[in-house]
Design a protein around this motif. Structure first.
Motif, PDB file in Angstrom:
ATOM      1  N   ALA B  85      30.187  45.134  52.047  1.00  0.00           N
ATOM      2  CA  ALA B  85      29.410  44.052  51.443  1.00  0.00           C
ATOM      3  C   ALA B  85      30.324  43.123  50.650  1.00  0.00           C
ATOM      4  CB  ALA B  85      28.327  44.641  50.542  1.00  0.00           C
ATOM      5  N   THR B  89      31.125  39.054  51.778  1.00  0.00           N
ATOM      6  CA  THR B  89      30.480  38.056  50.927  1.00  0.00           C
ATOM      7  C   THR B  89      31.469  37.273  50.064  1.00  0.00           C
ATOM      8  OG1 THR B  89      30.065  39.738  49.271  1.00  0.00           O
ATOM      9  CG2 THR B  89      28.278  39.274  50.825  1.00  0.00           C
ATOM     10  N   ASP B  91      33.965  34.393  49.152  1.00  0.00           N
ATOM     11  CA  ASP B  91      34.159  33.035  49.651  1.00  0.00           C
ATOM     12  C   ASP B  91      35.540  32.877  50.262  1.00  0.00           C
ATOM     13  OD1 ASP B  91      31.689  32.266  48.954  1.00  0.00           O
ATOM     14  OD2 ASP B  91      32.241  31.534  46.964  1.00  0.00           O
TER      15      ASP B  91
END
Lengths: 222, 105
Positions: B85, B89, B91
């Protein structure tokens, strides 16, 4: 060894029929297996953390990892997989031989398992020395990393040495455990009566095999 | 019956392990693209289950014994799920691919 040794609990010495704080030998055997499994659960987490680290670096540096896997000693690594699998078959057979009262066969099978463990370490050291000759050392040290400058190369090879090295330590400990148990079988202290002690050593040996089953595709195949 | 030392589960597990080892080695020479890692890991998982169930005899143990390994597997699943996760996620990946500096002359 006399023929009566196998079926006379008195010949086993103080270790039979069971330790006094257990109701019977079955409960003692169950407790030892449970203890071993709890220990193995911690081993799964130890190696699991390393596998998770490997997977995350593989996602971040797919090219460097693909190149490094192709560069790795695939034949030696694959041969070692076979060596460990056969050793697992031998030690599983040894457990059943001992349970069936065939101590001599069990002793030979445990000896064969240990020999394959040494073979594994020998092949592993050939592999390491080849990589050293190629200028690949842990921590991104060596001429290989001058030629392959991208990030991901030091990560792959440091994890390679770290994880296979940790595994090799486990193989070494496994050989020691099996040697201790073999001495018990040869001296007639470990027989079909208390064969659960060999179970414990065998279960540890199998775990070392299972870890290699996952190390092999990650570092050598895919 | 005393001549029969090894249960068939042990014999067949051994045969299956060797067969899967050869299959995995053979498949590594076939170009499977991105599926190669998945195929190799699935074969590895099958081998691991065989060893744990029949060589380590966990298949014959009561549930509390299995719970030790199951709890480790659950903790590992949490670790890997949270890590994945995090990775998907972000950037910008914290470890950017290396960009060689422009040659200075």
């Amino acid at each position: 060894m006399t023929t009566a040794t196998h079926h006379e609990p008195a010949a086993i010495g103080h270790e039979a029929p069971h330790l006094e704080h257990f109701e019977d030998l079955e409960k003692q055997a169950h407790a030892s297996r449970l203890g071993m499994w709890i220990f193995l659960a911690t081993e799964v987490l130890l190696f699991g953390g390393a596998f998770a680290l490997f997977a995350s670096y593989q996602v971040v540096f797919p090219e460097a990892f693909r190149y490094s896997i192709h560069h790795n000693a695939k034949l030696l690594g694959s041969l070692n997989t076979g060596v460990l699998l056969v050793s697992s078959i031998f030690v599983a057979a040894a457990v059943h031989a001992l349970r069936g009262g065939r101590s001599k066969l069990a002793a030979w099978l445990v000896t064969a398992t240990m020999a394959l463990g040494f073979a594994f370490l020998g092949i592993k050291s050939i592999e390491y020395s080849r990589h050293f000759a190629e200028g690949i050392f842990p921590g991104g040290v060596g001429s290989f990393f001058q030629e392959h400058r991208g990030p991901g190369f030091p990560e792959f090879w440091t994890l390679y040495y770290g994880m296979t090295g940790l595994h090799a330590i486990h193989v070494t400990i496994g050989i020691g455990v099996l040697a201790f148990l073999l001495a018990g079988i040869v001296r007639g202290k470990l027989t079909h009566v208390n064969s659960h002690r060999l179970d414990i050593g065998a279960i540890y040996w199998h775990l070392v095999d299972v870890i290699w089953i996952f190390l092999w595709p990650l570092f050598y195949l895919a | 019956m005393s001549s029969v030392a090894f249960p068939r589960s042990v014999t067949w597990t051994g045969v299956a392990l060797i067969a899967l080892w050869l299959a995995s080695f053979g498949l590594s020479f076939v170009d499977l693209g991105d599926a190669a890692l998945v195929v190799a890991l699935v074969i590895a998982a099958v081998k691991a289950v065989l060893v744990v169930a029949f060589f380590m005899e966990l298949a014959y143990e009561p549930f509390p014994m299995k719970l030790a390994l199951l709890s480790a597997a659950a903790m590992l699943a949490i670790l890997i799920a949270l890590m994945a996760a995090d990775l998907v996620t972000r950037d910008t990946p914290p470890l950017l691919p290396y960009r060689a500096p422009a040659p200075q002359s």
